[in-house]
Design an enzyme around this catalytic site. Structure first.
Site, mmCIF file in Angstrom:
data_model
loop_
_atom_site.group_PDB
_atom_site.id
_atom_site.type_symbol
_atom_site.label_atom_id
_atom_site.label_comp_id
_atom_site.label_asym_id
_atom_site.label_seq_id
_atom_site.Cartn_x
_atom_site.Cartn_y
_atom_site.Cartn_z
ATOM 1 N N GLU A 165 -7.395 36.836 -20.470
ATOM 2 C CA GLU A 165 -7.721 35.389 -20.432
ATOM 3 C C GLU A 165 -9.157 35.062 -20.828
ATOM 4 O OE1 GLU A 165 -6.339 33.416 -16.815
ATOM 5 O OE2 GLU A 165 -4.668 34.803 -16.610
ATOM 6 N N SER A 183 -6.637 37.254 -15.184
ATOM 7 C CA SER A 183 -7.973 37.189 -15.780
ATOM 8 C C SER A 183 -8.780 38.440 -15.449
ATOM 9 C CB SER A 183 -8.703 35.939 -15.301
ATOM 10 O OG SER A 183 -8.791 35.921 -13.903
ATOM 11 N N HIS A 228 -12.047 37.631 -3.665
ATOM 12 C CA HIS A 228 -13.071 36.607 -3.427
ATOM 13 C C HIS A 228 -14.384 37.219 -2.973
ATOM 14 C CE1 HIS A 228 -9.139 34.603 -2.957
ATOM 15 N NE2 HIS A 228 -9.739 33.678 -3.681
ATOM 16 N N TRP A 274 -3.541 19.407 -10.484
ATOM 17 C CA TRP A 274 -4.980 19.466 -10.711
ATOM 18 C C TRP A 274 -5.445 18.490 -11.795
ATOM 19 C CZ3 TRP A 274 -5.686 25.564 -10.221
ATOM 20 C CH2 TRP A 274 -5.454 25.899 -8.885
ATOM 21 N N CYS A 287 -18.312 20.314 -8.521
ATOM 22 C CA CYS A 287 -17.564 19.166 -9.015
ATOM 23 C C CYS A 287 -16.531 19.644 -10.033
ATOM 24 C CB CYS A 287 -18.507 18.187 -9.700
ATOM 25 S SG CYS A 287 -19.825 17.604 -8.619
ATOM 26 N N CYS A 300 -1.800 31.755 -4.873
ATOM 27 C CA CYS A 300 -2.803 32.151 -3.900
ATOM 28 C C CYS A 300 -2.699 31.165 -2.733
ATOM 29 C CB CYS A 300 -4.200 32.164 -4.488
ATOM 30 S SG CYS A 300 -4.365 31.367 -6.063
ATOM 31 N N LYS A 325 -8.810 21.878 2.405
ATOM 32 C CA LYS A 325 -8.591 20.653 1.629
ATOM 33 C C LYS A 325 -8.497 19.409 2.511
ATOM 34 C CE LYS A 325 -7.139 22.405 -2.571
ATOM 35 N NZ LYS A 325 -6.991 21.960 -3.916
ATOM 36 N N LEU A 384 -26.952 14.792 -7.429
ATOM 37 C CA LEU A 384 -26.938 15.460 -6.127
ATOM 38 C C LEU A 384 -26.681 16.952 -6.296
ATOM 39 C CD1 LEU A 384 -27.168 15.028 -3.086
ATOM 40 C CD2 LEU A 384 -24.682 14.900 -3.001
ATOM 41 N N ASP A 412 1.914 30.918 -13.437
ATOM 42 C CA ASP A 412 1.143 30.734 -12.199
ATOM 43 C C ASP A 412 1.446 29.395 -11.556
ATOM 44 O OD1 ASP A 412 -0.288 33.144 -12.391
ATOM 45 O OD2 ASP A 412 -1.745 32.252 -13.767
HETATM 46 N N1 GLN Z 1 -3.800 33.894 -14.010
HETATM 47 C C1 GLN Z 1 -4.872 33.259 -13.297
HETATM 48 C C2 GLN Z 1 -6.046 34.207 -13.218
HETATM 49 O O1 GLN Z 1 -5.844 35.380 -13.170
HETATM 50 C C3 GLN Z 1 -4.443 32.861 -11.916
HETATM 51 C C4 GLN Z 1 -5.516 32.102 -11.182
HETATM 52 C C5 GLN Z 1 -5.089 31.482 -9.857
HETATM 53 O O2 GLN Z 1 -4.136 31.870 -9.264
HETATM 54 N N2 GLN Z 1 -5.822 30.546 -9.359
HETATM 55 O O3 GLN Z 1 -7.202 33.787 -13.172
HETATM 56 ZN ZN ZN Z 2 -4.478 33.212 -7.416
#
Ligand code: GLN
Ligand code: ZN
Length: 774
Positions: free
Chosen positions: A504, A453, A714, A581, A536, A663, A117, A17, A619
């Protein structure tokens, strides 16, 4: 006794899919081809269930994107901004995808509907939008079409509808002055029309998903339940209605749920086994009880003996004809088929069960339960012998899991037991630590940093895939990553960031990277689960006692630190996020597993400190989403979650500065617990809410340092210095300046370098200007 399932994964066992949707979106296949791909998946799923011997096979559990969005389309809950698109277009599928993903074409620029979610899972649904006095009408006939489609294959399915009360509650009011539940009278007629059509086509069972029956409900919401199902009964006395509940127990809604005039009620006995007795006591003399005994959202093999005890208890009370056997919830949350896992450890594999195996489990449980009531002489019949052998094999697997050395590590267990209060506490209170840290770190007012990152460019990803395929050897791969890391360090120095990160580049994913290095965690090849739309995820499987055989991140952090005189922040994923997760073991409480992970992270923190890293970020973006569905359970969860973070972070000297990052940060109701984490610095997402999320911290007089994100990572949009300065001013108005840090909302791995550079240069300037004017 009937067997049924609430829903089957629709992504296809090879993610057919996903592939079809993405090809359609990019214009590579036609609408016809897409629709055919969907039909094939449905057909395969139905046939598979028929062959397995499931009695009531669901239809309308398929979706091209999301079952909640399907319902919005079914009842014409289509926000105004899409109406033109819906009307102009003879292709309803495109309008549907536009609602899910937004639309930018031919002068139209329409934003997507919000996504959030699905209860406490990692599945995301599209949030319905509601308006005052909204009218509904039957628009998409998907549920009826799919019923007919199956019927043509000679399968008489049980159509699944998201129940009207849950549908309303899942949505959001888009204007003031009403509550969405008030729309129930306008909405119900559409459902009744659907039932009329389904009944005319020959449907006998209908499943209404009403998961909100397991949540805290207001009086009006309870009334809506009664109203809806009374009407359904009144108009359709001979349709058989099954209401399904999942993810929690009925608890205080028990009377409400069992008094609804329906034929069957499904309850989740994996999440809330303790509700069985009470529910059995309230089933009256007609209600059929559907027992959700096979875990629909985890990957462990069912313990037949244990399930049989539940089934027998229900059969004794209600009689076999009033008992159904089912998975706890839709199998949407399970990976498709264990058969494809050809490189999993064999010992581990025998303990697992994915969707395809779970339907066999449901059928076998029925066979086993039936055998219990056979006279002894029938037991020797060969069919019955085979069934009994399945029970024996199952009990062997269950037993081996209880004692396997793969799972049980005495050292880890003893270490968890030996944790003291002091282990979860820094040496000194924040007020004393902060003095030492400021002296040692020597940072300016409004220190600037990033979340970890840097862009994961195509090249970086291609190195990793080449390395995995063996086209690059370890030294070559490492060499390339070192170059990339060094570039990132130089560039951060150049633009004048205060606290640097290594970028990262070596990580694929913030959980997978750690999971791969921890003992007690396994990875599947094909264990995909739908997260949203075509996306996914393949969650790690935490199967055993967790420990860290060797340092996981020290190499990269120490390398980056060796390149610069500025401070490089160590970067770790916290225990709650790793837990949240992953697929988690079910043979011990989540809290215990989380504590084991916390100890592994604690060791890593100690090694980073030892290696000269003075600032370490842990994190925890998933702390909030781990909150239980019922408020009454929040504090218990927060207590162990916060403690796990503290165990992970408290093994360092006062001088070492611990950061955390979150976040999706709505903190109003849990700010006290966030404060109890006692991180020296917390960075949070804040820019999209124009710093509003900071109010919770201000009101609470949050004592530690905070970095409210000043730009939204984002979006590809590059924010201006002025914009960020304005946000900083807003932050300064509510939080004392000496407590503030300046940083983006989240990590930058999804952005490209061009945007990142422009944005960060502007961010550094904004911070400088703010401190000059201070
Ligand atoms: N340290 C992670 C990054 O910078 C944090 C990612 C997150 O908060 N989802 O990608
Ligand atoms: Zn984040």
């Amino acid at each position: 006794m009937l067997t049924h399932i609430l829903g089957y994964p629709r992504i296809g066992s090879q993610r057919e899919l996903k592939k079809a949707c993405e090809q359609y979106w990019s214009g590579k296949i036609s609408l016809q081809e897409l629709l055919t791909a969907g039909r094939n998946i449905r057909q395969q799923n139905w046939q598979l269930q028929r062959e397995a011997g499931i009695d009531l096979i669901p239809s309308n559990d398929f979706s091209f994107y999301d079952q909640v969005l399907d319902m919005s389309l079914t009842v014409h809950a289509i926000p105004k901004r899409y109406r033109q698109l819906v009307e102009n277009n003879n292709n309803i599928t495109d309008a549907y995808f536009a609602m899910a993903r937004g639309y930018q074409k031919d002068e139209l620029d329409i934003t997507a509907m919000e996504m959030t979610k699905w209860f406490d899972t990692n599945y995301h649904y599209i949030v319905p939008e509601f308006y005052k006095n909204q009218q509904f009408k039957l628009f998409s006939t998907k549920v009826i079409d799919e019923y007919e489609e199956a019927k043509q294959l000679n399968i008489d399915t049980k159509p699944v509808l998201l129940g009207p009360v849950s549908f309303l509650l899942l949505g959001k009011e888009k204007e003031e002055g009403f509550h969405r539940i008030e729309l129930i009278e306008n909405l119900l007629p559409v459902y009744l029309e659907i039932l009329t059509k389904l009944e005319a086509k020959g449907a006998s069972w209908i499943q209404f998903d009403e998961p909100f029956l397991t949540l805290d409900l207001s009086e009006d919401e309870k009334k809506a339940y009664k109203y809806v199902y009374d009407k359904v009964k009144q108009f359709f006395p001979s349709l058989k209605i099954l209401i399904s509940t999942y993810f929690e127990g009925l608890k205080d809604n028990l009377h409400l749920a069992t008094a609804l005039p329906v034929n069957a009620l499904h309850i989740d006995l994996v999440r809330c086994p303790e509700q069985l007795n009470e529910v059995l006591g309230h089933c009256g003399d007609k209600l059929i009880l559907s027992l959700g005994v096979v875990d629909g959202r985890n990957i462990w093999k069912n313990d037949y003996q244990q399930s049989l005890e539940i089934i027998n208890q229900a059969v004794e009370k209600l009689g076999p004809e009033r008992v159904m056997i089912a998975p706890s919830c839709s199998l949407l949350h399970s990976p498709c088929d264990l058969e494809y896992e050809n490189s999993l450890n064999e010992e581990l594999k025998q303990w697992l069960s994915f969707a395809r195996q779970k339907i066999d489990e449901v059928v076998t449980l029925k066979e086993l339960a039936n055998i219990e009531y056979l006279p002894a002489e029938n037991l020797t019949q060969s069919g019955n012998q085979k069934t009994l052998e399945k029970l024996q094999a199952n009990q062997l697997a269950v037993k081996s899991r209880k004692s396997s050395a793969l799972i049980h590590n005495e050292k880890v267990k003893r270490r968890v037991e030996a944790i003291t209060e002091a282990d979860a506490k820094r040496d000194s209170i924040f007020g004393e630590r902060v003095e030492k840290q400021h002296k040692g770190l020597n940072l300016p007012l409004f220190p600037t940093t990033t979340i970890g990152s840097f862009p994961q460019t195509k090249e970086v990803r291609s190195w990793r895939s080449k390395f995995k395929k063996g086209e690059l050897n370890e030294a070559q791969y490492e060499g390339l990553l070192k170059q990339e890391t060094e570039k990132a360090i130089r560039w951060q120095e150049e633009i004048g960031l205060d606290v640097l990160v290594h970028g990262e580049f070596e990580r694929n994913d913030m959980v997978e990277y750690f999971g791969e290095q921890l003992e007690g965690v396994a990875f599947t090849k094909n264990g995909w689960v739908q997260s949203y739309g075509s996306r996914c995820v393949k969650p790690p499987i935490i199967f055993g006692d967790i420990h860290r055989p060797k340092p996981m991140t020290v190499f990269w952090s120490a390398f980056a630190q060796s390149l610069t005189k500025k401070h490089v922040k160590g970067m770790l994923t916290g225990p709650v996020t790793i837990l949240q997760w992953s697929f988690v073991r079910n043979d011990q409480p989540r809290a215990e597993t989380c504590t084991q992970i916390a100890l592994a992270i604690r060791d890593e923190v100690a090694d980073l400190e030892e290696a000269g890293i003075k600032i370490i970020q842990i994190d925890e973006p998933a702390i909030r989403e781990g909150l239980p569905l019922r408020k009454a359970d929040w504090q218990a969860y927060l207590q162990w979650a916060v403690k796990a973070f503290r165990i992970a972070s408290s093994g360092v000297k006062d001088e070492t500065q611990i950061h955390t990052h979150m976040c999706y940060s709505e903190f109003n109701d849990i700010i006290q617990n966030i404060a109890a984490m006692d991180a020296d610095v917390i960075t949070i997402e804040c820019s999209r809410s124009q710093m509003e999320l900071l109010d919770a911290f201000a009101e609470f007089r949050y004592p530690n340092e905070i970095g409210p994100g000043v730009y939204d990572i984002h979006s590809p949009r590059v924010p201006s210095k002025e914009e960020m300065l304005a946000l900083l001013e807003k932050a300064k108005a509510v939080i004392p300046a000496r407590q503030l840090w300046v940083n983006p909302d989240c990590g930058l791995k999804t952005r490209n370098w061009e945007e990142t550079k422009l944005a960060l240069i502007a961010m550094v300037e904004a911070a400088k200007q703010a401190s000059v004017s201070f």
